[in-house]
Scaffold this active site. Structure first.
Site, short mmCIF file in Angstrom:
data_model
loop_
_atom_site.label_atom_id
_atom_site.label_comp_id
_atom_site.label_asym_id
_atom_site.label_seq_id
_atom_site.Cartn_x
_atom_site.Cartn_y
_atom_site.Cartn_z
N GLN A 88 16.12 -19.73 16.12
CA GLN A 88 16.32 -18.57 16.99
C GLN A 88 15.71 -18.82 18.36
O GLN A 88 15.95 -18.06 19.30
CB GLN A 88 15.65 -17.34 16.38
CG GLN A 88 16.22 -16.91 15.05
CD GLN A 88 15.45 -15.73 14.48
OE1 GLN A 88 15.61 -14.59 14.95
NE2 GLN A 88 14.63 -15.97 13.49
N ASN A 89 14.91 -19.86 18.48
CA ASN A 89 14.21 -20.15 19.73
C ASN A 89 15.16 -20.74 20.76
O ASN A 89 16.08 -21.49 20.42
CB ASN A 89 13.05 -21.12 19.48
CG ASN A 89 12.03 -20.55 18.51
OD1 ASN A 89 11.92 -19.33 18.37
ND2 ASN A 89 11.29 -21.42 17.84
N VAL A 90 14.90 -20.45 22.03
CA VAL A 90 15.74 -20.96 23.10
C VAL A 90 15.09 -22.13 23.83
O VAL A 90 15.65 -22.67 24.78
CB VAL A 90 16.11 -19.84 24.11
CG1 VAL A 90 16.91 -18.74 23.41
CG2 VAL A 90 14.87 -19.26 24.79
N HIS A 106 20.57 -18.43 19.65
CA HIS A 106 20.50 -17.46 20.76
C HIS A 106 20.55 -18.12 22.13
O HIS A 106 20.15 -17.52 23.13
CB HIS A 106 19.23 -16.61 20.62
CG HIS A 106 19.20 -15.83 19.35
ND1 HIS A 106 18.04 -15.53 18.67
CD2 HIS A 106 20.22 -15.28 18.62
CE1 HIS A 106 18.34 -14.84 17.57
NE2 HIS A 106 19.65 -14.67 17.53
N CYS A 117 34.38 -20.55 34.95
CA CYS A 117 35.12 -21.44 34.05
C CYS A 117 34.51 -21.55 32.66
O CYS A 117 35.03 -22.26 31.80
CB CYS A 117 35.26 -22.83 34.67
SG CYS A 117 33.73 -23.81 34.63
N THR A 173 9.48 -16.56 11.39
CA THR A 173 10.32 -15.44 11.81
C THR A 173 10.08 -14.27 10.87
O THR A 173 10.00 -14.45 9.66
CB THR A 173 11.81 -15.81 11.86
OG1 THR A 173 12.57 -14.64 12.21
CG2 THR A 173 12.32 -16.36 10.54
N SER A 174 9.96 -13.08 11.43
CA SER A 174 9.60 -11.89 10.66
C SER A 174 10.79 -11.27 9.94
O SER A 174 10.62 -10.37 9.12
CB SER A 174 8.99 -10.85 11.60
OG SER A 174 9.97 -10.40 12.53
#
Length: 233
Positions: A88-90, A106, A117, A173-174
């Site tokens: 989930q980390n960017v 994400h 484009c 992650t919760s």
């Protein structure tokens, strides 16, 4: 051979010094989450949102992968296509640790997306100002991050891979964004790593490590070895 999925959240990168929404200090405290992380906020004040992600890139440049990132990269090297690495980390800390084929649910902070484009390109840790799309030369750009109220195309990949997964591992992650408990129940075996007790989440998992991922990751690596040998964790 059976397949494993490691799904990670903010708890993976927190030991590297990356702040999360739940921290009381640092980058996040200055902002209202919905103003800078939602499609509505972006429409209302695009400059504020783009400045926010510029600041996050600067922060990312100043941190390094931790032992858990490095261990996951080693596990991916060892198990190859039988290990799905989903986050989930960017941030790019898994990639910097040498991990291949990471699925970012994400989006990816070092990238921009062209609104003309739809091309995606990497700017590293630089600011968005004066950048232009290498394909169409447009300067109508945005961060390549999935915000609240937007669709996350990579979820289709997540669900496809879950259907092929025998051992599901949730790290840091919760379950507030993704129903990791339900994912655990879809698989033969499951492992949970969280920092604080959560009885509602724990009940779905076969094995639980309530501790910093830095302390848990080597145990999880051993669990993977055991699972691949005899199907148990």
């Amino acid at each position: 051979m059976k397949n494993i999925m490691i799904l990670s959240g903010a708890g993976l990168s927190a030991p590297s010094g990356l702040k999360t929404f739940r921290d009381n200090d640092g980058l996040w405290e200055e902002y209202d989450v919905m103003e800078v992380c939602s499609a509505t906020g972006f429409r209302k004040n695009p400059k504020k949102v783009l400045d926010f992600y510029d600041a996050r890139r600067v922060q990312l440049q100043n941190v390094k992968p931790n032992h858990a990132h490095e261990k996951i990269a080693q596990l991916k090297e060892k198990w190859g296509k039988n290990l799905f690495v989903i986050t989930q980390n960017v941030d790019d800390l898994l990639e910097r640790a040498g991990c291949k084929d990471v699925v970012h649910l994400h989006g990816f902070l070092p990238e921009l997306r062209c609104l003309k484009c739809e091309g995606i390109f990497n700017i590293g840790y630089e600011k968005i100002i004066d950048k232009q799309c290498p394909k169409c030369k447009s300067k109508d750009l945005r961060h390549n991050i999935v915000m609240f109220e937007e669709q996350a195309p990579a979820y289709a990949t997540l669900y496809s891979l879950l259907n092929q997964t025998s051992l599901f591992i949730s790290i840091g992650t919760s379950g507030a964004v993704l129903p990791v408990g339900r994912y655990a129940s879809m698989c033969e075996k499951s492992i949970l790593n969280i920092y604080e007790k959560d009885a509602n989440l724990e009940r779905y998992f076969d094995k639980i490590y309530i501790e910093d991922i830095i302390n848990a990751i080597d145990k999880i690596a051993l669990d993977i070895e055991n699972f691949m040998k005899d199907g148990n964790v």
